[in-house]
Design a protein around this motif. Structure first.
Motif, PDB file in Angstrom:
ATOM      1  N   ASN A 100     124.066   3.986  11.175  1.00 13.87           N
ATOM      2  CA  ASN A 100     124.660   2.789  11.773  1.00 13.87           C
ATOM      3  C   ASN A 100     124.617   1.597  10.826  1.00 13.87           C
ATOM      4  O   ASN A 100     125.472   0.718  10.901  1.00 13.87           O
ATOM      5  CB  ASN A 100     123.967   2.477  13.099  1.00 13.87           C
ATOM      6  N   ARG A 101     123.652   1.583   9.927  1.00 11.22           N
ATOM      7  CA  ARG A 101     123.694   0.522   8.913  1.00 11.22           C
ATOM      8  C   ARG A 101     124.957   0.696   8.052  1.00 11.22           C
ATOM      9  O   ARG A 101     125.631  -0.271   7.722  1.00 11.22           O
ATOM     10  CB  ARG A 101     122.442   0.568   8.034  1.00 11.22           C
TER      11      ARG A 101
ATOM     12  N   ALA B 124     129.376  -6.458   8.735  1.00 15.80           N
ATOM     13  CA  ALA B 124     128.587  -7.104   9.792  1.00 15.80           C
ATOM     14  C   ALA B 124     127.108  -6.760   9.706  1.00 15.80           C
ATOM     15  O   ALA B 124     126.409  -6.748  10.721  1.00 15.80           O
ATOM     16  CB  ALA B 124     129.146  -6.712  11.159  1.00 15.80           C
ATOM     17  N   TRP B 125     126.618  -6.506   8.486  1.00 15.22           N
ATOM     18  CA  TRP B 125     125.172  -6.303   8.364  1.00 15.22           C
ATOM     19  C   TRP B 125     124.527  -7.675   8.138  1.00 15.22           C
ATOM     20  O   TRP B 125     124.949  -8.417   7.261  1.00 15.22           O
ATOM     21  CB  TRP B 125     124.863  -5.358   7.195  1.00 15.22           C
TER      22      TRP B 125
ATOM     23  N   LEU C  47     127.866  -0.647  10.038  1.00 19.64           N
ATOM     24  CA  LEU C  47     127.893  -2.113  10.098  1.00 19.64           C
ATOM     25  C   LEU C  47     128.214  -2.708   8.731  1.00 19.64           C
ATOM     26  O   LEU C  47     128.971  -3.673   8.620  1.00 19.64           O
ATOM     27  CB  LEU C  47     126.559  -2.637  10.634  1.00 19.64           C
ATOM     28  N   ASP C  48     127.666  -2.117   7.669  1.00 18.02           N
ATOM     29  CA  ASP C  48     128.008  -2.554   6.315  1.00 18.02           C
ATOM     30  C   ASP C  48     129.509  -2.420   6.089  1.00 18.02           C
ATOM     31  O   ASP C  48     130.153  -3.307   5.543  1.00 18.02           O
ATOM     32  CB  ASP C  48     127.292  -1.666   5.276  1.00 18.02           C
TER      33      ASP C  48
ATOM     34  N   SER D  81     131.409  -4.557  17.987  1.00 13.65           N
ATOM     35  CA  SER D  81     131.525  -3.821  16.716  1.00 13.65           C
ATOM     36  C   SER D  81     132.755  -2.910  16.732  1.00 13.65           C
ATOM     37  O   SER D  81     133.441  -2.753  15.717  1.00 13.65           O
ATOM     38  CB  SER D  81     130.248  -3.024  16.417  1.00 13.65           C
TER      39      SER D  81
ATOM     40  N   PHE E 149     126.361   2.419  18.867  1.00 13.36           N
ATOM     41  CA  PHE E 149     127.064   2.164  17.599  1.00 13.36           C
ATOM     42  C   PHE E 149     127.810   3.414  17.132  1.00 13.36           C
ATOM     43  O   PHE E 149     128.896   3.329  16.566  1.00 13.36           O
ATOM     44  CB  PHE E 149     126.088   1.713  16.510  1.00 13.36           C
TER      45      PHE E 149
ATOM     46  N   ILE F 260     128.276  -9.818  13.771  1.00  9.42           N
ATOM     47  CA  ILE F 260     129.524  -9.175  14.209  1.00  9.42           C
ATOM     48  C   ILE F 260     130.513 -10.233  14.708  1.00  9.42           C
ATOM     49  O   ILE F 260     131.670 -10.285  14.274  1.00  9.42           O
ATOM     50  CB  ILE F 260     129.235  -8.144  15.325  1.00  9.42           C
TER      51      ILE F 260
ATOM     52  N   LEU G 262     122.076  -9.737  14.834  1.00  8.96           N
ATOM     53  CA  LEU G 262     123.048  -8.638  14.725  1.00  8.96           C
ATOM     54  C   LEU G 262     124.352  -9.038  15.435  1.00  8.96           C
ATOM     55  O   LEU G 262     125.452  -8.872  14.891  1.00  8.96           O
ATOM     56  CB  LEU G 262     122.431  -7.403  15.388  1.00  8.96           C
TER      57      LEU G 262
END
Ligand SMILES: Cc1cc2nc3c(=O)[nH]c(=O)nc-3n(C[C@H](O)[C@H](O)[C@H](O)COP(=O)(O)OP(=O)(O)OC[C@H]3O[C@@H](n4cnc5c(N)ncnc54)[C@H](O)[C@@H]3O)c2cc1C
Length: 384
Positions: free
Chosen positions: A59-60, A68-69, A63-64, A19, A303, A118, A114
């Motif tokens: 962390n969502r 990479a969600w 990642l969003d 990530s 993360f 990524i 997950l």
């Protein structure tokens, strides 16, 4: 900068390293990601992964933000936490108790979904992925970090990041001492179909000598994390007996269970290196810290390492600048220490055998449940 020199080389393509590499690649930095073996996602749709993570709202968003969600179809939601002590104590809280606008405390995502979300973006976003040849040697000078691969290739970068897990090779090469405290327990994980709806509630029991958690997955499934000093007692059970044992341990709150993944175990350790930065090098994820999984925060800390380091490096004129690395270490130290101390303290509180302590810890839980400001603090901590 000569054009054969990277801004950053990341060693280790687990969730945290991959990530970080993706975030830096998307920001236009020249990044190489070195991973011992390329993960295979060909059979992603088959079966379920027993290793799941409770990903926090912060962390969502991270990642969003890096695209990479994973697909929502396989993601579970924790709307409420229901935690019970070993002598009648209880606390329950929801995202709304935190007083913000979050609609969930966390989301439950399988490890390989997950990781796939990524990894599938890495090359498109400009990350050079190097697999197959492990790192053989590394060195640093005040001006750069150098890495030699087992096939003889030499790489140079402004910064080398060790994201190579709890037994970090990079940390070992730096000669950094790490305090490693085994808990004498393992986390046993497995997934089950449950008879009754879980209602998006994560349930946790402190039993006095173990901690059992049921995490709500998509559909009528739950993922178990049972921190116990006798993992073999669970690992040796045939699927039907395991399902019955786990359903029983939670008072059959969700009716009967059916096992859908075999049980696996991982050792629980508290790892605290003396430093997470050195000349031209930074450590992130499990290489920099591990925690007891009773709060499900191991990967969330990692993360946040990646998100905060990426933010520091996005426009940095020199990614390995010592002042910048010191800033990274300072930024992360407090959050990591607070989480490690919090989890370790809870672990000790619920495993100590002193007379009167069961009453005290259970009364504490129930009192917190009745005191709105304390409960808000719990909920905010969970949201991260
Ligand atoms: C079975 C199991 C269940 C778990 N369940 C939970 C849970 O429920 N909740 C939770 O928060 N945490 C859980 N954890 C812990 C969690 O998996 C870690 O906190 C998280 O994966 C750390 O991510 P990372 O990227 O820092 O390290 P890792 O995931 O360990 O990734 C390190 C990567 O580096 C690579 N690597 C290592 N050495 C080298 C080298 N020399 N050269 C190149 N590459 C290298 C490895 O192949 C690996 O891909 C679990 C762990 C296990 C094993």
């Amino acid at each position: 900068m000569r054009n054969d020199k990277y801004h950053v080389i990341v060693v280790g393509g687990g969730l945290v390293g991959a990530s970080l590499a993706l975030a830096l690649g998307r920001a236009g930095r020249r990044v190489a990601l070195l991973e011992a073996r390329e993960p295979d996602f060909a059979e992603l749709e088959q079966g379920w992964d027993a290793r799941v993570y409770a990903v926090s709202p912060a962390n969502r968003r991270f990642l969003d933000g890096i695209g990479a969600w994973p697909d929502m179809g396989r993601v579970g939601t924790i709307a409420t936490m229901d935690v019970r002590g070993d002598a009648g104590g209880r606390i329950a809280f929801s995202a709304s108790d935190a007083g913000g606008d979050a609609d969930a405390l966390a989301w439950i995502v399988e490890n390989r979904w997950l990781l796939a979300a990524i990894w599938r973006r890495l090359r498109d976003d400009g990350v050079e992925v190097l697999t197959g040849a492990p790192a053989a040697a590394m060195s640093t000078t005040p001006g750069e970090a150098r890495l030699t691969l087992a096939d003889g290739r030499e790489l140079r970068a402004e910064l080398l990041v060790g994201a190579d897990g709890a037994n970090s090779w990079v940390r070992g090469q730096l000669g950094l001492q790490a305090s490693v405290k085994p808990y004498g327990q393992s986390g046993v994980v497995a997934n089950f179909i449950c008879e009754r709806p879980h209602g998006d509630i994560a349930r946790q029991w402190f039993t006095g000598d173990s901690v059992l958690a049921w995490l709500p997955m998509a559909g009528n499934r739950i993922s178990m994390v049972w921190s116990t000093s006798d993992p073999q007692a669970l690992l040796q059970l045939p699927p039907q007996a395991l399902a019955a044992r786990v359903a029983e341990a939670g008072g059959r709150q969700l009716g009967a269970f059916e096992t859908i993944t075999p049980a696996a175990a991982f050792p629980l350790r508290l790892i605290q290196p003396e430093a997470v930065v050195a000349e031209r090098v930074a450590l992130v994820g499990d290489a920099a810290h591990t925690v007891h999984p009773l709060a499900g925060q191991g990967v969330n800390l990692g993360f946040q390492d990646a998100a905060q380091l990426a933010a520091l490096l996005t426009d940095a004129p020199d990614c390995g600048d010592w002042m910048l690395l010191r800033r990274h270490q300072r930024q992360r130290r407090e959050a990591v220490a607070a989480m490690q101390m919090g989890c370790d303290g809870l672990y000790r509180l619920f495993h100590a055998k002193l007379p009167g302590l069961p009453w005290l810890r259970n009364t504490g839980l129930s009192l917190t449940n009745c005191l709105a400001p304390l409960k808000r603090q719990f909920a905010r901590q969970a949201i991260g």
